[in-house]
Scaffold this active site. Structure first.
Site, PDB file in Angstrom:
ATOM      1  N   GLN A  18      27.881 -22.696  26.182  1.00 51.45           N
ATOM      2  CA  GLN A  18      28.153 -24.325  27.406  1.00 51.45           C
ATOM      3  C   GLN A  18      29.617 -24.335  26.021  1.00 51.45           C
ATOM      4  O   GLN A  18      30.409 -25.472  26.141  1.00 51.45           O
ATOM      5  CB  GLN A  18      27.105 -24.997  26.262  1.00 51.45           C
ATOM      6  CG  GLN A  18      26.976 -26.225  26.409  1.00 51.45           C
ATOM      7  CD  GLN A  18      26.208 -27.346  26.162  1.00 51.45           C
ATOM      8  OE1 GLN A  18      25.773 -28.033  25.722  1.00 51.45           O
ATOM      9  NE2 GLN A  18      24.529 -26.581  25.706  1.00 51.45           N
ATOM     10  N   GLU A  48      23.577 -23.124  20.089  1.00 55.26           N
ATOM     11  CA  GLU A  48      23.215 -24.488  20.211  1.00 55.26           C
ATOM     12  C   GLU A  48      22.193 -25.113  18.121  1.00 55.26           C
ATOM     13  O   GLU A  48      22.531 -25.284  17.587  1.00 55.26           O
ATOM     14  CB  GLU A  48      22.295 -25.021  21.213  1.00 55.26           C
ATOM     15  CG  GLU A  48      22.441 -26.457  20.923  1.00 55.26           C
ATOM     16  CD  GLU A  48      23.009 -27.657  20.770  1.00 55.26           C
ATOM     17  OE1 GLU A  48      23.968 -27.497  21.223  1.00 55.26           O
ATOM     18  OE2 GLU A  48      23.181 -28.463  19.525  1.00 55.26           O
ATOM     19  N   ASP A  85      26.607 -26.883  20.741  1.00 53.57           N
ATOM     20  CA  ASP A  85      27.341 -26.676  21.686  1.00 53.57           C
ATOM     21  C   ASP A  85      28.860 -27.760  22.768  1.00 53.57           C
ATOM     22  O   ASP A  85      30.014 -27.269  21.974  1.00 53.57           O
ATOM     23  CB  ASP A  85      26.883 -26.151  22.586  1.00 53.57           C
ATOM     24  CG  ASP A  85      26.295 -24.807  22.576  1.00 53.57           C
ATOM     25  OD1 ASP A  85      26.641 -23.920  22.053  1.00 53.57           O
ATOM     26  OD2 ASP A  85      25.566 -24.725  23.032  1.00 53.57           O
ATOM     27  N   GLY A 116      22.413 -47.080  10.139  1.00 48.64           N
ATOM     28  CA  GLY A 116      24.221 -48.255   9.293  1.00 48.64           C
ATOM     29  C   GLY A 116      22.024 -48.991   7.882  1.00 48.64           C
ATOM     30  O   GLY A 116      21.329 -49.234   7.656  1.00 48.64           O
ATOM     31  N   GLY A 117      23.336 -49.660   8.045  1.00 54.33           N
ATOM     32  CA  GLY A 117      22.977 -51.404   7.274  1.00 54.33           C
ATOM     33  C   GLY A 117      21.925 -52.209   7.788  1.00 54.33           C
ATOM     34  O   GLY A 117      21.649 -53.053   7.292  1.00 54.33           O
TER      35      GLY A 117
HETATM   36  N1  COA Z   1      35.959  -7.616  30.535  1.00 51.78           N
HETATM   37  C1  COA Z   1      35.389  -6.863  29.744  1.00 51.78           C
HETATM   38  N2  COA Z   1      34.447  -7.354  28.518  1.00 51.78           N
HETATM   39  C2  COA Z   1      34.065  -8.521  28.416  1.00 51.78           C
HETATM   40  C3  COA Z   1      34.854  -9.389  29.518  1.00 51.78           C
HETATM   41  C4  COA Z   1      35.685  -9.216  30.163  1.00 51.78           C
HETATM   42  N3  COA Z   1      36.373 -10.370  31.082  1.00 51.78           N
HETATM   43  N4  COA Z   1      34.509 -10.505  28.264  1.00 51.78           N
HETATM   44  C5  COA Z   1      34.264 -10.492  27.530  1.00 51.78           C
HETATM   45  N5  COA Z   1      33.599  -9.509  27.490  1.00 51.78           N
HETATM   46  C6  COA Z   1      33.464  -8.281  26.420  1.00 51.78           C
HETATM   47  C7  COA Z   1      33.455  -8.930  24.922  1.00 51.78           C
HETATM   48  O1  COA Z   1      34.738  -7.982  25.106  1.00 51.78           O
HETATM   49  C8  COA Z   1      32.456  -8.549  24.136  1.00 51.78           C
HETATM   50  O2  COA Z   1      32.195  -6.944  23.816  1.00 51.78           O
HETATM   51  P1  COA Z   1      32.368  -6.303  22.187  1.00 51.78           P
HETATM   52  O3  COA Z   1      31.239  -6.453  21.874  1.00 51.78           O
HETATM   53  O4  COA Z   1      32.644  -5.010  22.506  1.00 51.78           O
HETATM   54  O5  COA Z   1      33.430  -7.021  21.556  1.00 51.78           O
HETATM   55  C9  COA Z   1      31.773  -8.458  25.669  1.00 51.78           C
HETATM   56  O6  COA Z   1      31.511  -8.667  26.575  1.00 51.78           O
HETATM   57  C10 COA Z   1      30.414 -10.063  24.915  1.00 51.78           C
HETATM   58  O7  COA Z   1      30.937 -10.715  24.473  1.00 51.78           O
HETATM   59  P2  COA Z   1      29.674 -12.205  23.425  1.00 51.78           P
HETATM   60  O8  COA Z   1      30.784 -13.203  22.907  1.00 51.78           O
HETATM   61  O9  COA Z   1      29.570 -10.990  21.671  1.00 51.78           O
HETATM   62  O10 COA Z   1      28.700 -12.104  23.911  1.00 51.78           O
HETATM   63  P3  COA Z   1      27.328 -12.725  23.552  1.00 51.78           P
HETATM   64  O11 COA Z   1      26.183 -12.732  25.038  1.00 51.78           O
HETATM   65  O12 COA Z   1      26.440 -11.199  23.215  1.00 51.78           O
HETATM   66  O13 COA Z   1      26.954 -13.603  22.394  1.00 51.78           O
HETATM   67  C11 COA Z   1      27.336 -15.581  22.091  1.00 51.78           C
HETATM   68  C12 COA Z   1      26.962 -15.390  22.500  1.00 51.78           C
HETATM   69  C13 COA Z   1      27.015 -16.931  22.677  1.00 51.78           C
HETATM   70  C14 COA Z   1      26.470 -15.360  21.337  1.00 51.78           C
HETATM   71  C15 COA Z   1      28.653 -15.085  21.030  1.00 51.78           C
HETATM   72  O14 COA Z   1      29.510 -15.123  21.978  1.00 51.78           O
HETATM   73  C16 COA Z   1      28.716 -16.355  20.158  1.00 51.78           C
HETATM   74  O15 COA Z   1      28.710 -16.272  18.813  1.00 51.78           O
HETATM   75  N6  COA Z   1      29.756 -17.308  20.233  1.00 51.78           N
HETATM   76  C17 COA Z   1      30.444 -18.244  19.353  1.00 51.78           C
HETATM   77  C18 COA Z   1      30.078 -18.936  19.205  1.00 51.78           C
HETATM   78  C19 COA Z   1      29.135 -19.679  20.227  1.00 51.78           C
HETATM   79  O16 COA Z   1      30.200 -20.783  20.897  1.00 51.78           O
HETATM   80  N7  COA Z   1      28.214 -20.485  20.351  1.00 51.78           N
HETATM   81  C20 COA Z   1      27.556 -20.942  21.597  1.00 51.78           C
HETATM   82  C21 COA Z   1      26.914 -21.235  22.529  1.00 51.78           C
HETATM   83  S1  COA Z   1      27.086 -22.328  24.065  1.00 51.78           S
END
Ligand code: COA
Length: 415
Positions: A17, A139, A168, A247-248
């Site tokens: 998001q 979030e 988010d 607020g106030g």
């Molecule tokens: N091709 C190949 N690999 C890809 C890719 C693509 N096109 N796009 C993404 N990937 C890989 C990434 O390189 C990563 O691999 P790695 O862990 O080996 O380095 C993997 O996919 C997943 O990425 P990740 O961001 O760790 O996903 P997740 O589902 O485990 O985590 C979140 C999700 C949201 C918790 C995390 O991305 C995060 O903390 N983001 C920052 C904060 C944020 O925006 N949070 C709000 C979410 S609404």
């Protein structure tokens, strides 16, 4: 008519998001947003909370309008080369991967700078540098860590998270401002830069008034506009203030006619000082306008509970819309508690493009929230979200790949 960000190309590496809200706004302002997704699955939200089998979820469609989708395996050596070409031809890379993921893919800030020194690299992370910088964040974690949850809810209950996605979507909004600011600076320096919006920081920014209150509390030990005053106790930290106004001008949520059956038959009522005499007239307590116990804002502070109970006796005789009509005539600030059903059916929001009906080839028609920011010279046309990989061939052709090369990349699994 042209758009404000015409000519800006965004390499959109966002998912879920926070990042997608940011790039959707930039797309609505006219940027060409190219969303890079994993082949096969794509953004995980495509299949989360699905309401129609095999159709992209509303979660995805409502956050990815006006974008193009390409599928690239960024861990495949040939896929990496495609990405390098894209980096060279774009202005901004936006990502919200877990900390370190972009580096692990081989695209560190230094590497991106080598490929394109004008590139702006914009990231959402859960936390800024510090003890939690490596944490994955969603979030509600941000709402808790940014001070929103501890200050939301009622004093006798647990911390509460809000329906508004301030962690988010709020952080996506902060990031969008950082990006356009960096684009503006680039027009003078010619250089790109890193833009970071941490979700904890974004939430805290929106909770600014609560840090204000923390310091007032430490100085005076009491905050007279809080419902804890005068009978409750204050501790060391800002308490939850129920529905008190920030607020106030004291305010509270009051029942309206029909509240027994309708969970949203309520109105927010603000006892704004300049219209106090009018409030007294409307609720039939004319004597309060001159009684020294009620006539001034400071005299009223210890009596807010009694005052709101009296006003509620009046609001309970009116529907929230009848009460609005009467109160607005006297410039008394108030607001109906609108349900999502009422908002979805609101014709004035449809007219302004804040609620938009969009057609999608798989799911059919659905409602979405349009661009909440209106520019007079850059109107927003909301178009549907892309299907997974819908624009892979089109975008690769634009950056110089021939149909034969695209076929080879596809057979190698790079795209
Ligand atoms: N091709 C190949 N690999 C890809 C890719 C693509 N096109 N796009 C993404 N990937 C890989 C990434 O390189 C990563 O691999 P790695 O862990 O080996 O380095 C993997 O996919 C997943 O990425 P990740 O961001 O760790 O996903 P997740 O589902 O485990 O985590 C979140 C999700 C949201 C918790 C995390 O991305 C995060 O903390 N983001 C920052 C904060 C944020 O925006 N949070 C709000 C979410 S609404």
């Amino acid at each position: 008519m042209g758009k404000a960000l015409d000519g800006v190309r965004i390499l959109d590496f966002t998912h879920v998001q926070s990042g997608p809200t940011c790039t959707q706004l930039l797309a609505w302002f006219g940027a060409d947003v190219i969303k890079v997704e994993k082949a096969g699955t794509g953004d995980i939200t495509r299949e989360q909370l699905r309401d129609i089998p095999d159709a992209d979820s509303l979660y995805f469609t409502m956050l990815n309008h006006n974008k193009r989708s390409v599928t690239i395996d960024t861990k495949n050596p040939e896929g990496k080369k495609v990405l390098e070409t894209l980096i060279k031809s774009c202005d901004v890379l936006v990502e919200n991967f877990a900390p370190g993921a972009l580096d692990r893919m081989g695209f560190s800030w230094e590497r991106i700078q080598e490929l394109n020194p004008r590139m702006i690299v914009a990231s959402v992370k859960g936390f800024g540098p510090g003890p939690y910088e490596d944490c994955k964040v969603y979030e509600n974690v941000a709402q808790c860590a940014g001070g929103a949850a501890s200050t939301t809810g009622f004093d006798d209950g647990p911390p509460v998270v809000s329906g508004a996605q301030i962690g988010d979507s709020g952080t996506g909004l902060h990031l969008a401002l950082g990006i356009v600011t960096a684009l503006y600076q680039r027009t003078m320096t010619g250089r790109g830069q890193k833009v970071l919006a941490a979700m904890q920081d974004g939430v805290l920014n929106l909770c600014r008034v609560k840090l204000r209150d923390q310091q007032r509390l430490e100085r005076t030990g009491v905050m007279k506009e809080y419902p804890q005053y005068p009978n409750g106790t204050f501790g060391e930290a800002v308490p939850r203030a129920g529905n008190a106004s920030g607020g106030g001008q004291p305010g509270w949520i009051l029942k309206c006619k029909g509240w027994e059956a309708d969970p949203n038959a309520y109105i927010y009522f603000i006892t704004q000082a300049p219209v106090w005499a009018k409030i007294c007239n409307v609720i039939g307590k004319e004597e309060w306008a001159t009684d020294p116990e009620y006539a001034t804002a400071s005299a009223r502070l210890p009596r807010l509970q009694e005052i709101f109970a009296e006003i509620e006796r009046w609001t309970m005789t009116k529907t929230k819309f009848e009460a609005m009509d009467i109160l607005n005539k006297y410039d008394i600030p108030c607001g109906p508690i609108l349900s999502m059903k009422e908002i979805a059916e609101d014709q004035s929001l449809r007219k302004t493009g804040t609620i938009v009906e969009v057609d999608h080839p798989v799911r059919g028609k659905y409602l979405t929230v349009g661009n909440p920011i209106k520019l007079s010279d850059s109107p927003t046309d909301v178009t549907r979200s892309p299907l997974l990989g819908e624009h892979t061939d089109e975008v690769l052709a634009e950056i110089g790949y021939s149909p034969e090369q695209i076929d080879v990349l596809r057979s190698e699994g790079a795209i």
